[in-house]
Design a protein around this motif. Sequence first.
Motif, PDB file in Angstrom:
ATOM      1  N   ILE A  24      -2.339  -2.260  -6.716  1.00  0.00           N
ATOM      2  CA  ILE A  24      -2.946  -1.420  -5.861  1.00  0.00           C
ATOM      3  C   ILE A  24      -2.736   0.058  -6.422  1.00  0.00           C
ATOM      4  CG2 ILE A  24      -1.166  -1.099  -4.194  1.00  0.00           C
ATOM      5  CD1 ILE A  24      -3.222  -1.527  -2.012  1.00  0.00           C
ATOM      6  N   HIS A  26       0.815  -1.268   0.017  1.00  0.00           N
ATOM      7  CA  HIS A  26      -0.082  -0.075   0.010  1.00  0.00           C
ATOM      8  C   HIS A  26       1.004   1.282   0.103  1.00  0.00           C
ATOM      9  CE1 HIS A  26      -3.028   2.916   1.332  1.00  0.00           C
ATOM     10  NE2 HIS A  26      -3.829   1.948   1.303  1.00  0.00           N
ATOM     11  N   TRP A  60      -0.843  -6.144   0.393  1.00  0.00           N
ATOM     12  CA  TRP A  60      -1.968  -6.743   0.058  1.00  0.00           C
ATOM     13  C   TRP A  60      -1.586  -8.020  -1.003  1.00  0.00           C
ATOM     14  CZ3 TRP A  60      -7.118  -5.490   0.786  1.00  0.00           C
ATOM     15  CH2 TRP A  60      -7.701  -4.301   1.389  1.00  0.00           C
ATOM     16  N   ARG A  64      -5.072  -8.894   3.295  1.00  0.00           N
ATOM     17  CA  ARG A  64      -4.370  -7.885   3.603  1.00  0.00           C
ATOM     18  C   ARG A  64      -3.463  -7.952   4.955  1.00  0.00           C
ATOM     19  NH1 ARG A  64      -4.860  -3.533   7.671  1.00  0.00           N
ATOM     20  NH2 ARG A  64      -4.193  -1.478   6.719  1.00  0.00           N
ATOM     21  N   ALA A 100      -7.523  -2.154  -4.278  1.00  0.00           N
ATOM     22  CA  ALA A 100      -7.120  -3.211  -4.851  1.00  0.00           C
ATOM     23  C   ALA A 100      -7.405  -3.430  -6.175  1.00  0.00           C
ATOM     24  CB  ALA A 100      -6.893  -4.460  -3.976  1.00  0.00           C
ATOM     25  N   SER A 129     -12.119  -4.499  -8.751  1.00  0.00           N
ATOM     26  CA  SER A 129     -11.672  -3.939  -7.729  1.00  0.00           C
ATOM     27  C   SER A 129     -12.123  -4.012  -6.437  1.00  0.00           C
ATOM     28  CB  SER A 129     -11.866  -2.345  -8.190  1.00  0.00           C
ATOM     29  OG  SER A 129     -13.002  -2.075  -7.853  1.00  0.00           O
TER      30      SER A 129
END
Length: 717
Positions: free
Chosen positions: A554, A508, A515, A529, A560, A571
């Motif tokens: 991401i 992230h 992720w 996650r 994501a 998504s």
Amino acid sequence: MHAMRRFHLSTVAAIGFAALVAGPVDLGAQQAPAQAVAIDNDDIGGVVRSPSGPEAGVWVIAETTELPTKFARMVVTDDQGRYVIPDLPTANYQVWVRGYGLIDSSKVAAKPGQQLNLTAVPAPNEAAAAQYYPAAYWFAMLKIPPASEFGGSGRIPASITRDNWLRQMNNVDCIGCHQLGQQSTRTIPAALGQFRDGREAWVRRTQSGQSGEQMTQRLAGQFGAAPYDYFGDWTDRVAKGELPKSKPPRPQGVERNLVITSWEWGTEKNYLHDLIASDRRYPTVNANGPLYGSNEYSSDNMPILDPKTNKVTFFKMPVQDPNTPYALGPGHAAAVKPLQPSAYWGDEQIWDTKANNHNSMLDKKGRVWLAAGIRGFDNPAFCKKGSDHPSAKVFPLDRSSRQAAVLDPKTMKYNFVDLCFGTHHPQFGYDADDTLWFSGTGQVAGWLNTKVFDETGDAAKAQGWAPFVLDTNGNGKLDEFVEPNVAADPGKDKRITGGSGPYAVMPHPTDGSIWYTVGVFGGAPGFLRYDPKTKLSEIYNMPKQGYGIRGGDIDKNGVAWGSASNGSLVSFDRRKCKGPLNGPNATGDHCPEGWAFYRYPGPSFEGETTSVEASYYTWVDQHNTLGLGENIPMSTANLNDGFVALKDGQMVSIRIPYPMGFYAKGFDGRIDDPNAGWKGRGLWSTNGDRTPWLMEGGKGSKPRAVHIQLRPDPLAK
């Protein structure tokens, strides 16, 4: 491809008949420009016409063999049939027109600085036109078993659901390694012999080469041999002359602004899984520099392309242990020895890797970090039970199938990084330690603190791993946990595996979480996650209509994105979740509101509404390296000869028209000069099909690296 060449020769008479109907057809070039376009001395430009007038949305391809490696550049005509192929290296080129509804025009010799009007050749019939359709249109002719075949009442094993079948026919298994539907796969090679029918031919075909054992185990074992019937029926119908039911559209709008450049690299026997061009966090890293290929199971010889000089060199990746076995064998994508002779290479062992570099990443210093083998499977003692390594105390690891290495291009020094967990895709985090995170890690999150590794050279000290644990007791901290196969305990947390484990890895950009896509090959598909600060995980299962996922990435906002198995870009936005993200009910199905699906372009299987598009991987252009804007999700369009991007809710197709059969497994973006407009940026990728000899050109064809650029209009130079 050889068959395509035969096709051209066999249609001369038909083209002559079409000329009688439509008027005179000039198969060459009109050298005297009727409508000259503005060009520089390194461009080729002109107008493309057919007997019916200017041809809009068709490709003009210029190729040369006079540079150090075979080179081609491709553009699309505007609404008046005009084109400009910009910035060509000095050489003699062969130029021709390709487009839907056409057959290839004759190749015309040309040089940069030349005005060259070209005559497009309309296809004499539907069968001739269909030879240029992307694989998706032919693959959509494959029949899907009726409901009566599932549930154990038909030929398909009871363990295989309809969703399982559709997932395997989309972006897992056969179609996860090959483009199905192009000319070489919708026909049966004559070299395989004579067969009673298509089913028998497919039984033999899938026994061929070093992947024969794996293909046969999947089709005949897990799927009870039922796919042979459907593949055989498909190729039998194609052989009898059946054609696709739908036709591809020509490029429209911004799709006509693309400039595609390709270089041959690699060898005719070895495929490339991927390439790397820059640091995805800092896309000006390695500006104008070389591209580094990843050979995966095929070879230890890494190809390196210098796009400035058009030269290809090779670096042989070493291994730390001289007794390292081949990275092949049971449970892997290939065996050392072919199960049956290949129609192309006979009994020859063409794959022989030990390093098995699947994927690589560049850091901000321009170094290449590789997911690569350096030894055999057995882990060193510090990974195992009884070690005092902090991670081994929590979750000891006995084996790892692939480790890591780092190559410094300035010195070409190659350092080994012995890791306890397996590796697949690496990605750098956004922390001060430049932590490198990996997928393919099995039941754990795995990482390497590259700052510590640079300072100490100690891989054991620099690495760590941790199991995936849900905070099912809801107290916000990691506690004692129960195992995946044990019933939940209200006072404890619960360890999970993520089905077949992490496949794609996505740090992230702002909150430090990591992720993954999970459940690609088994278990519930979705996103996982992991929070390095708390060492707690969260899992989000894909809604049923998706039924599978593969590669993902991401965006800057933490959304994501992934390649779903129902022919959609998918998504997941964690910010949209309404319920608690931890506690006894946060076990995967607790946030359906976070999901969204965007249908890929392309036809559907008969009776279905979803696209047959079999996207392998999704990547987010966080830094506008192509020119469509920042934070644009893009996917490989593996049955549509290229890629697709989601821009303002609309899909933009990015096709590589030549050679037909382009199939990518990933891509990268780079900004060579932020002040140079469209010329200073672009996407990079490579043909990643495991069998480069199946694309147009046939045996002897080599993988091609491609550079994709987006100019402001089709005539920009």
